[in-house]
Each structure stands twice: as structure tokens, then as C-alpha cells.
Design a protein around this motif. Structure first.
Motif, PDB file in Angstrom:
ATOM      1  N   ALA A   1       0.830  -1.218   0.000  1.00  0.00           N
ATOM      2  CA  ALA A   1       0.000   0.000   0.000  1.00  0.00           C
ATOM      3  C   ALA A   1       0.857   1.257   0.000  1.00  0.00           C
ATOM      4  O   ALA A   1       0.569   2.219  -0.720  1.00  0.00           O
ATOM      5  CB  ALA A   1      -0.930  -0.013   1.204  1.00  0.00           C
ATOM      6  N   SER A   2       1.926   1.263   0.785  1.00  0.00           N
ATOM      7  CA  SER A   2       2.779   2.454   0.874  1.00  0.00           C
ATOM      8  C   SER A   2       3.872   2.466  -0.192  1.00  0.00           C
ATOM      9  O   SER A   2       4.389   3.539  -0.542  1.00  0.00           O
ATOM     10  CB  SER A   2       3.423   2.544   2.260  1.00  0.00           C
ATOM     11  OG  SER A   2       4.235   1.401   2.511  1.00  0.00           O
ATOM     12  N   GLU A   3       4.235   1.303  -0.721  1.00  0.00           N
ATOM     13  CA  GLU A   3       5.381   1.212  -1.618  1.00  0.00           C
ATOM     14  C   GLU A   3       5.034   1.237  -3.098  1.00  0.00           C
ATOM     15  O   GLU A   3       5.919   1.430  -3.938  1.00  0.00           O
ATOM     16  CB  GLU A   3       6.163  -0.068  -1.329  1.00  0.00           C
ATOM     17  CG  GLU A   3       7.168   0.059  -0.215  1.00  0.00           C
ATOM     18  CD  GLU A   3       8.249   1.089  -0.520  1.00  0.00           C
ATOM     19  OE1 GLU A   3       9.057   0.881  -1.433  1.00  0.00           O
ATOM     20  OE2 GLU A   3       8.261   2.125   0.166  1.00  0.00           O
ATOM     21  N   LEU A   4       3.767   1.040  -3.447  1.00  0.00           N
ATOM     22  CA  LEU A   4       3.419   0.925  -4.857  1.00  0.00           C
ATOM     23  C   LEU A   4       3.919   2.100  -5.668  1.00  0.00           C
ATOM     24  O   LEU A   4       4.524   1.938  -6.736  1.00  0.00           O
ATOM     25  CB  LEU A   4       1.902   0.781  -5.021  1.00  0.00           C
ATOM     26  CG  LEU A   4       1.388   0.724  -6.468  1.00  0.00           C
ATOM     27  CD1 LEU A   4       2.013  -0.453  -7.215  1.00  0.00           C
ATOM     28  CD2 LEU A   4      -0.127   0.641  -6.491  1.00  0.00           C
ATOM     29  N   VAL A   5       3.701   3.322  -5.181  1.00  0.00           N
ATOM     30  CA  VAL A   5       4.106   4.502  -5.939  1.00  0.00           C
ATOM     31  C   VAL A   5       5.616   4.536  -6.122  1.00  0.00           C
ATOM     32  O   VAL A   5       6.126   4.969  -7.162  1.00  0.00           O
ATOM     33  CB  VAL A   5       3.595   5.793  -5.255  1.00  0.00           C
ATOM     34  CG1 VAL A   5       4.259   6.004  -3.908  1.00  0.00           C
ATOM     35  CG2 VAL A   5       3.832   7.008  -6.144  1.00  0.00           C
TER      36      VAL A   5
END
Length: 289
Positions: free
Chosen positions: A74-78
Motif C-alpha cells: 500500500a505504501s510502496e506501490l508509488v
């Protein structure tokens, strides 16, 4: 006697397994529409290692466990998208398009905007580090100098937050702006005065005020962009997508063009728009009917 210098040996645990590469390729394909064939594995590994080290993970395998088996996605996708996506762009790339902008597109648009103060909206839909946005802005500023009441704005969107931050800073190496005509370099670029900045230039405030940047994923089903855009540039991006994705993206973009507006694709993508209600007016330049 000279000694041979060999590249460092990457330990096996710091490589992507077939499973992990497959999961990352599927992730990028789903969220960014970009194909990552097996031949891209070394490139992906190299680009991800910096992020892996920055987060304190011991290896790519450890990072992938964090992504896919833990709660990291969720936090790393970008950041995964930022690392993997290609961001190749230049000032005045494919210069014939900017000749068309000045000589064909803007005159045609001004005929459709007969009011005393025409306002034109231009959008670079995959702007990378902003070079295309500021190229468009330079050309538009030159045109506006000959049409005293003409107003324009340029929107730059991209999936990469890192590239958008770079674009907003508007600072570039001197070597990168060599394609900019000398007269435009003199008018629209500022040279750094500090010794540490002499190899850099910055776009002048007047142009920076005429542009804005926002994050947008072309794979999204809907774009939160005005539907009365006059010119959309989407060049040398569609080549990374599957055919069905290409057509879906172009169809969505055309939905944001006003009647008579123009879509500019890369020269290698010139046939993608031919299945839509568009009229080709120049190589890779289409008008919305």
C-alpha cells in the motif's frame, strides 16, 4: 602490467527470483500498463536496489517479502512505479511537432476562439521531468507575444511522483537544454550564479507560473482533468502498452479534448489514433472532429 577490472558479483540472494520478478511485472502491468519482459529483469533489479537500501532491507528478496507477503504494498506501490518506469524526454524532442503547434494547431484554434481574450489549455499527459511542458510553454509564449490578448496554460501529468517533483523545480543541466534555440535559451532560461550551480539552468518565473503539475495514472478508468482541453501531447508512451491499452488510453484522452482540439502522439505511434473519430492533419497530429 594492467589489471582487469571486473563488475561486482551480485549475490544470488540479492537478485529477483522468477516468482518475484513475475509478481513485480504483473504489478507494473496492472497499475502502469507497462510490459516488463524477462529481458528487463536486470534493469528492474538495478533500479529497485537503491530503494531497497534506503528502506534498510537486506536484499531484493527481503524487499519482495515486505511488498507481497507483508503490509508494504500500500505504501510502496508509488515508489516501485517510480523506480521501474522509463522517463526519457528532451527539450524540443521531435521538433516538427512544435512547428505544427506554431504554424497549424494554434492558428486553427484561434479561429475557433474568436473572443477578444482567447484562453488555450494544453496538456502534456506523460510529462516526465517537465522538459516537454516547458518546451510547449516556450513556444506558446512566443506565439502569445504576437497575439497580445492570448492567454494559455500548460498542465503536466505523470505517474512518477519523483519526476513531477523534478519538473516543478524546473532546474536542468546545461547540456540538457542544448536543443533549445539560442534565442529562446536567452529569454526563458536563467543561469546559476553560485559556483555549484553554474552547470545548471532554471526556467524563468514567467513560464513556471504558466504551468502546473499533477499526478495521473493513464491506466485509471477516469481522469480528473478538464474536458475542454485544446491540445494534448502524449508522445512515446503508448509504445510501452499493449494494443488494447493503447486504444483505451487514447479514447479517454480524446474525451477531454474540445471539438476541434488536437492530439499529438509520438511519430512511432502515428497509427494508434486512426480508429477514432480523429482527422490526421500532420504526421502523428490528429484533430478531434
Amino acid at each position: 602490467m594492467s589489471s582487469t577490472i571486473y563488475p561486482p558479483v551480485i549475490p544470488e540472494y540479492d537478485r529477483l527470483s522468477d516468482q518475484d520478478f513475475g509478481r513485480i511485472a504483473e504489478l507494473i502491468g496492472e497499475h502502469a500498463g507497462i510490459k516488463l519482459p524477462p529481458a528487463k529483469r536486470l534493469m528492474v533489479e538495478g533500479r529497485l536496489r537503491k530503494r531497497v537500501r534506503g528502506l534498510g532491507h537486506q536484499s531484493l528478496a527481503d524487499y519482495c517479502r515486505f511488498l507481497f507477503d507483508g503490509q508494504g504494498l500500500a505504501s510502496e506501490l508509488v515508489h516501485v512505479i517510480d523506480a521501474v518506469t522509463t522517463n526519457k524526454t528532451d527539450f524540443f524532442r521531435e521538433p516538427a511537432h512544435f512547428v505544427s503547434l506554431e504554424e497549424k494547431i494554434i492558428p486553427a484554434l484561434l479561429e475557433r476562439h474568436p473572443g477578444p481574450e482567447p484562453q488555450l489549455k494544453l496538456w502534456s499527459a506523460a510529462c516526465s521531468n517537465g522538459a516537454e511542458v516547458y518546451t510547449i510553454a516556450m513556444v506558446m509564449a512566443e506565439i502569445a507575444a504576437c497575439h497580445r490578448h492570448l492567454r494559455f496554460s500548460v498542465l503536466g501529468t505523470d505517474i512518477s511522483t519523483e519526476m513531477l517533483e523534478h519538473a516543478a523545480r524546473a532546474i536542468y543541466p546545461v547540456a540538457m537544454v542544448e536543443p533549445v534555440p539560442a534565442a529562446l535559451r536567452k529569454r526563458y532560461l536563467m543561469h546559476g550564479r553560485a559556483p555549484s550551480r553554474r552547470s545548471e539552468v532554471r526556467i524563468v518565473p514567467e513560464l513556471r507560473h504558466a504551468v502546473r503539475f499533477a499526478r495521473l495514472n493513464l491506466m485509471d478508468a477516469r481522469y480528473t482533468i478538464d474536458r475542454d482541453v485544446d491540445v494534448i501531447f502524449l508522445r512515446n508512451v503508448l509504445i510501452y502498452f499493449e494494443r488494447a491499452t493503447q486504444e483505451a488510453v487514447v479514447s479517454r484522452l480524446v474525451g477531454h479534448l474540445r471539438p476541434g482540439g488536437f492530439l499529438v502522439l509520438g511519430h512511432s505511434e502515428s497509427m494508434i489514433g486512426t480508429n477514432l473519430n480523429l482527422r490526421q492533419v500532420a504526421p502523428a497530429v490528429f484533430q478531434n472532429l
